[in-house]
Design an enzyme around this catalytic site. Structure first.
Site, mmCIF file in Angstrom:
data_model
loop_
_atom_site.group_PDB
_atom_site.id
_atom_site.type_symbol
_atom_site.label_atom_id
_atom_site.label_comp_id
_atom_site.label_asym_id
_atom_site.label_seq_id
_atom_site.Cartn_x
_atom_site.Cartn_y
_atom_site.Cartn_z
ATOM 1 C CB THR A 1 -28.448 -1.992 -41.662
ATOM 2 O OG1 THR A 1 -28.909 -2.339 -40.358
ATOM 3 C CG2 THR A 1 -29.515 -1.165 -42.353
ATOM 4 C CE1 TYR B 1 -32.161 -3.645 -41.300
ATOM 5 C CE2 TYR B 1 -33.778 -2.020 -40.601
ATOM 6 C CZ TYR B 1 -32.515 -2.561 -40.517
ATOM 7 O OH TYR B 1 -31.605 -2.051 -39.629
ATOM 8 C CB THR C 1 -24.340 0.751 -37.747
ATOM 9 O OG1 THR C 1 -25.721 0.476 -37.478
ATOM 10 C CG2 THR C 1 -24.167 1.166 -39.198
ATOM 11 C CG ASP C 2 -26.865 -2.861 -34.060
ATOM 12 O OD1 ASP C 2 -27.174 -1.673 -34.303
ATOM 13 O OD2 ASP C 2 -27.693 -3.782 -34.028
ATOM 14 C CE LYS D 1 -26.135 2.835 -34.663
ATOM 15 N NZ LYS D 1 -26.711 1.507 -35.007
ATOM 16 C CD GLU E 1 -15.396 9.998 -6.276
ATOM 17 O OE1 GLU E 1 -16.279 9.760 -5.425
ATOM 18 O OE2 GLU E 1 -15.605 10.625 -7.330
#
Length: 353
Positions: A37, A50, A116-117, A189, A310
């Site tokens: 981005t 975009y 950023t993903d 994120k 567990e």
């Protein structure tokens, strides 16, 4: 007496030259661009519609001319993709190029522009494979370059300032966004749209950027960079590892599919403390018997997936991820599998990294 005065004057002259040279010294920072981005472009000033990875690194840097005041900038385009398409080949290419550059005495640090993903995954991969204590800083933005109040230019300036600072030596790979310095081992994120999306939820930020200077408040105690045992110098392909989500009434369908597809490892994004349905657990136990490494992690964003809770990990040959989320667990497991398939040895790695 004249000789003594001459020596004093000579010493003062040498000191003056030393101060003058160092006052003008600028570190050399390489910017390696991968798209995202931050390199996105739209047809309007809002963020809708975009396309990520639309502009080159030179166009990106033209929006931040002031970085030339703090460092000598050299730039390379390694890739130009949205980070949803980040892949193992780009990771290997990027890590090898970073290591190659940081061996050079005239290179003081690296800044990597990234979407950023998957930024947290790339940062962690580099944290485990970069072989230098020089600064490596990832940076991105939540708004494209054409948006009103685009956050990219400020983030890039801060990233370069962070990489150029001697304070950043030995800190491991970091992400600089929204005035925060975030450690690669914990970064997550947390919001789909906010410019303040990234956090270190378990440990807290490494520090902040303030008036163009990094201020560190903690350091990571996990092994990284020059203390990492992983070396991708001669690796051309990473072992295939898949992440499988657990949820109410989850069956063995995706575990069976992964096994049949020939994966080397499986990471579960379990519920709670990495718990999985009985059906999935039995399928994963059978996968271990076939030589497939299994790591239990959690879909919860905070807290550890602990051993001996567990689930009896030793009984099934599973590895507990501790504080690594499923996506960073996948990164570590891929690298672990380049060295071993022993679950106890893999567990050691998940404890140390």
């Amino acid at each position: 007496m004249k000789t003594k005065n001459f020596k004093n004057l000579l010493n003062l002259f040498v000191l003056f030259i030393f101060i003058a040279v160092n006052a003008q010294y600028k570190p050399t920072i390489y910017i390696l661009a991968t798209g995202g981005t931050i390199a996105g472009q739209g047809s309007s000033s809002v963020t809708q519609a975009y396309k990520a990875g639309s502009i080159t690194v030179d166009e990106l840097l033209s929006a931040v001319p002031s970085i030339k005041d703090i460092a000598i900038i050299k730039a390379e385009q390694v890739a130009n993709i949205g980070s949803q398409d980040m892949n193992d080949d780009v990771w290997l290419k990027l890590s090898k190029r970073v290591n190659e550059l940081l061996k050079q005495k005239d290179v003081d640090g690296i800044v990597i522009t990234h979407g950023t993903d998957t930024q947290e995954e790339t940062a962690y991969f580099l944290n485990l494979t970069v072989k230098s204590n020089k600064p490596v800083v990832l940076v991105g933005s939540m708004r494209p370059s054409t948006a009103i109040s685009a956050d990219g230019p400020r983030n890039i300036y801060n990233a370069v300032a962070c990489a150029a600072s001697p304070e950043s030596l030995g800190k491991g790979v970091v992400v600089v966004m929204d005035d925060k310095i975030l450690g690669a081992d914990d970064i997550t994120k947390t919001h789909t749209l906010s410019v303040g999306t990234f956090e270190d939820p378990n440990y807290g930020n490494l520090g902040i950027m303030y008036n163009g200077k990094p201020i560190y408040t903690r350091e990571s105690v996990k092994r990284h960079t020059i203390n990492s045992e992983f070396d991708i110098t001669n690796i051309t392909k990473l072992p295939r590892v898949e992440v499988i989500l657990s949820y109410s009434n989850a069956k063995s369908l995706f575990v069976d599919a992964a096994v049949n597809a020939g994966v080397r490892g499986i990471v579960t994004a379990g519920v709670g403390n990495g718990n999985i349905t009985t059906d999935m657990q039995n399928a994963l136990a059978n996968a271990v018997k076939k030589g497939i490494a299994v790591v239990r992690s959690s879909r919860i964003s905070m807290g550890p997936t602990a051993q001996y809770d567990e689930v009896d990990d030793d009984k099934y040959g599973f590895t507990a991820s501790w504080y690594l989320n499923p996506y960073k667990s996948r990164v570590l497991l891929m690298l672990a599998l380049t060295k071993t398939n022993n679950y106890k040895e893999i567990q050691r790695m998940f404890t140390e990294y």
